[in-house]
Design an enzyme around this catalytic site. Structure first.
Site, PDB file in Angstrom:
ATOM      1  N   CYS A   1       3.341   8.556   1.032  1.00  0.00           N
ATOM      2  CA  CYS A   1       3.832   7.607   2.033  1.00  0.00           C
ATOM      3  C   CYS A   1       3.990   6.253   1.340  1.00  0.00           C
ATOM      4  CB  CYS A   1       2.810   7.549   3.160  1.00  0.00           C
ATOM      5  SG  CYS A   1       3.127   6.276   4.358  1.00  0.00           S
ATOM      6  N   CYS A   6       0.890  -2.829  15.688  1.00  0.00           N
ATOM      7  CA  CYS A   6       0.964  -2.507  14.258  1.00  0.00           C
ATOM      8  C   CYS A   6       0.394  -3.646  13.409  1.00  0.00           C
ATOM      9  CB  CYS A   6       2.421  -2.258  13.890  1.00  0.00           C
ATOM     10  SG  CYS A   6       2.676  -2.066  12.115  1.00  0.00           S
ATOM     11  N   CYS A  18       6.041  -5.304  16.027  1.00  0.00           N
ATOM     12  CA  CYS A  18       5.517  -4.367  17.032  1.00  0.00           C
ATOM     13  C   CYS A  18       4.065  -4.743  17.338  1.00  0.00           C
ATOM     14  CB  CYS A  18       5.615  -2.929  16.533  1.00  0.00           C
ATOM     15  SG  CYS A  18       7.304  -2.498  16.071  1.00  0.00           S
ATOM     16  N   CYS A  27       6.431  -7.132   7.674  1.00  0.00           N
ATOM     17  CA  CYS A  27       7.562  -6.611   8.458  1.00  0.00           C
ATOM     18  C   CYS A  27       7.993  -7.663   9.471  1.00  0.00           C
ATOM     19  CB  CYS A  27       7.139  -5.330   9.172  1.00  0.00           C
ATOM     20  SG  CYS A  27       8.466  -4.540  10.103  1.00  0.00           S
ATOM     21  N   CYS A  75      -0.769   2.229   9.044  1.00  0.00           N
ATOM     22  CA  CYS A  75       0.213   1.372   8.401  1.00  0.00           C
ATOM     23  C   CYS A  75      -0.282  -0.076   8.267  1.00  0.00           C
ATOM     24  CB  CYS A  75       1.460   1.438   9.271  1.00  0.00           C
ATOM     25  SG  CYS A  75       2.687   0.220   8.986  1.00  0.00           S
ATOM     26  N   GLU A  94       0.808  -1.218   0.000  1.00  0.00           N
ATOM     27  CA  GLU A  94       0.000   0.000   0.000  1.00  0.00           C
ATOM     28  C   GLU A  94       0.841   1.267   0.000  1.00  0.00           C
ATOM     29  OE1 GLU A  94      -2.152  -1.147   3.574  1.00  0.00           O
ATOM     30  OE2 GLU A  94      -1.122   0.472   4.638  1.00  0.00           O
TER      31      GLU A  94
HETATM   32  N1  SAH Z   1       8.747   0.533  10.221  1.00  0.00           N
HETATM   33  C1  SAH Z   1       8.841   1.917  10.270  1.00  0.00           C
HETATM   34  C2  SAH Z   1       7.990   2.638   9.252  1.00  0.00           C
HETATM   35  C3  SAH Z   1       6.630   2.099   8.956  1.00  0.00           C
HETATM   36  S1  SAH Z   1       5.475   2.214  10.270  1.00  0.00           S
HETATM   37  C4  SAH Z   1       8.560   2.435  11.659  1.00  0.00           C
HETATM   38  O1  SAH Z   1       8.112   1.668  12.489  1.00  0.00           O
HETATM   39  O2  SAH Z   1       8.852   3.606  11.911  1.00  0.00           O
HETATM   40  C5  SAH Z   1       4.998   3.922  10.145  1.00  0.00           C
HETATM   41  C6  SAH Z   1       4.473   4.490  11.451  1.00  0.00           C
HETATM   42  O3  SAH Z   1       3.180   3.947  11.756  1.00  0.00           O
HETATM   43  C7  SAH Z   1       5.373   4.186  12.642  1.00  0.00           C
HETATM   44  O4  SAH Z   1       5.617   5.351  13.397  1.00  0.00           O
HETATM   45  C8  SAH Z   1       4.533   3.198  13.402  1.00  0.00           C
HETATM   46  O5  SAH Z   1       4.877   3.152  14.748  1.00  0.00           O
HETATM   47  C9  SAH Z   1       3.135   3.723  13.139  1.00  0.00           C
HETATM   48  N2  SAH Z   1       2.061   2.793  13.477  1.00  0.00           N
HETATM   49  C10 SAH Z   1       2.053   1.458  13.408  1.00  0.00           C
HETATM   50  N3  SAH Z   1       0.874   0.955  13.833  1.00  0.00           N
HETATM   51  C11 SAH Z   1       0.105   2.014  14.154  1.00  0.00           C
HETATM   52  C12 SAH Z   1      -1.226   2.151  14.670  1.00  0.00           C
HETATM   53  N4  SAH Z   1      -1.989   1.079  14.910  1.00  0.00           N
HETATM   54  N5  SAH Z   1      -1.680   3.402  14.900  1.00  0.00           N
HETATM   55  C13 SAH Z   1      -0.902   4.492  14.656  1.00  0.00           C
HETATM   56  N6  SAH Z   1       0.355   4.425  14.178  1.00  0.00           N
HETATM   57  C14 SAH Z   1       0.854   3.196  13.939  1.00  0.00           C
HETATM   58 FE1  SF4 Z   2       7.309  -2.921  11.338  1.00  0.00          FE
HETATM   59 FE2  SF4 Z   2       4.989  -1.879  12.045  1.00  0.00          FE
HETATM   60 FE3  SF4 Z   2       6.979  -1.998  13.808  1.00  0.00          FE
HETATM   61 FE4  SF4 Z   2       7.139  -0.275  11.737  1.00  0.00          FE
HETATM   62  S1  SF4 Z   2       5.659  -0.234  13.420  1.00  0.00           S
HETATM   63  S2  SF4 Z   2       8.731  -1.656  12.510  1.00  0.00           S
HETATM   64  S3  SF4 Z   2       6.087  -1.500  10.157  1.00  0.00           S
HETATM   65  S4  SF4 Z   2       5.938  -3.760  12.868  1.00  0.00           S
END
Ligand code: SAH
Ligand code: SF4
Length: 373
Positions: free
Chosen positions: A104, A118, A115, A111, A336, A91
């Protein structure tokens, strides 16, 4: 035909020209057609001879994605779901804001970082995107803009879509070089942002190779909490991350952006804000406070407005800029990985999609990444 034309940078094109006994200056012309003039159809490369155009057409593949679906949010963000040649979903999100048009983009399908909050993390890891696939997202966005909005182009690129860009380092750096190359997409370094969960060795490498803007997903400033939310913290502690970031910022103290999702009862207390302030000491920092975006199956909830305000006030009182950012395009699965995680059927039957999709597909020829200069 095994290679995508979008994978090649200027020096690769020079080698290609040499191998085929074509003049070296050809390399720049081809590179400019593809990236600067945003064309993926060699038959339009009018300053090249016919045999060269034919050679280009038959030696490479030029289409990397088809558009799977497309949603337009009430805030005018466009979320576009792309399908790779091997049928994976990726996406990207186009976010116009006055003259600034931010795209973006994704760097991986899924990934590895896992996390807990996420949706991409929950998908697991499928594969890295190639340099060409990273650049094809910008290409496609420019094609959409050119056909719909009077010749506009993407002005800012952020790696905040699916995946951890520093876990796909070589492909991402190669793509960034083309994003900032004057004969490439021609954006300045200050308009390219990599967002990372904190892969310390790669942050250090990036400082040497190509110090673009950095956003760091912090989300907690105590090791115990952060390790629970972000497994990468067990490998690289907050202290190690801080050292790498201070070095990245350098003696001129270049500013660093921190992302902090606010999750009810998890990381949104005044004690958490205190930890954060202590951690940010020494940085010229900006903190984006993001109430967590909910998705099906996620047990965490965004913090209450009162708590967000209290957290924000604590930081503001200590002179830390900390806007509250609601994820753009929330009504179109803005977070994301959220659109890719929806079942395709669901997306296609969403009334916002079907209508827009037809219009878009008729504009972007055969729904392929293709445009003419
Ligand atoms: N992997 C990288 C970039 C992709 S994620 C990173 O983690 O920075 C992009 C952003 O979306 C990151 O700041 C991540 O923490 C945030 N993100 C992930 N899940 C989310 C959620 N459920 N609500 C809001 N932001 C979220
Ligand atoms: Fe990966 Fe999501 Fe963590 Fe970014 S926030 S590092 S995309 S698992």
């Amino acid at each position: 035909m095994t290679k995508s034309a979008l994978d090649l940078d200027l020096s690769d094109w020079k080698i290609w020209a040499q191998e085929h006994n074509f003049p070296r200056y050809l390399a720049k012309q081809i590179y400019q057609w593809i990236f600067h003039k945003n064309s993926l159809n060699p038959s339009y490369f009018t300053n090249l001879s016919l045999p060269i155009r034919e050679k280009l057409s038959t030696s490479f593949y030029w289409e990397l994605f088809t558009i799977d679906s497309h949603l337009i949010s009430s805030d005018k963000s466009k979320k576009i779901l792309l399908k790779t040649r091997d049928n994976l979903l990726v996406e990207m999100m186009l976010m116009p804001y006055d003259k600034r048009i931010t795209l973006c983009i994704s760097s991986q399908v899924g990934c590895k970082m896992g996390c807990t909050f996420c949706q991409t993390g929950k998908m697991g890891f499928k594969r890295n995107l190639s340099t060409g696939e990273i650049l094809a997202q910008i290409h496609l966005a420019n094609s959409i803009l050119q056909q719909g909005e009077g010749g506009k182009k993407v002005t800012n690129v952020v790696f905040m879509g699916m995946g951890e860009p520093l876990d796909n380092y070589e492909a991402v750096i190669k793509a960034c070089r083309t994003i900032i190359h004057p004969d490439g997409f021609g954006l300045s370094k200050s308009r390219v942002t990599l967002s990372t969960a904190g892969v310390v060795p790669q942050i250090r490498k990036l400082a040497q190779d190509l110090p673009v803007c950095l956003a760091v997903s912090l989300h907690a400033a105590s090791d115990v909490k952060r390790s629970k939310m972000m497994p990468i913290n067990r490998r690289y502690s907050l202290e190690e991350l801080k050292k790498a970031l201070l070095d990245y910022a350098g003696p001129s103290r270049k500013s660093v952006t921190f992302e902090y999702v606010l999750i009810e009862g998890v990381n949104d207390s005044i004690k958490d804000a205190k930890d954060l302030v202590r951690y940010l000491h020494g940085f010229k920092a900006k903190v984006n406070l993001i109430p967590i975006n909910h998705f099906p199956g996620l047990e965490m909830r965004p913090s209450e407005t009162e708590r967000i305000r209290a957290f924000q006030s604590y930081l503001s009182a200590r002179s830390i800029p900390c806007p509250v950012r609601y994820s753009r395009g929330q009504d179109v699965s803005g977070g994301c990985g959220q659109l890719a995680a929806k079942r395709k059927e669901e997306v296609l039957h969403d009334p916002r999609t079907v209508h827009r999709r037809k219009r878009l597909l008729s504009r972007v020829k055969s729904s392929k990444v293709e445009s003419q200069a």
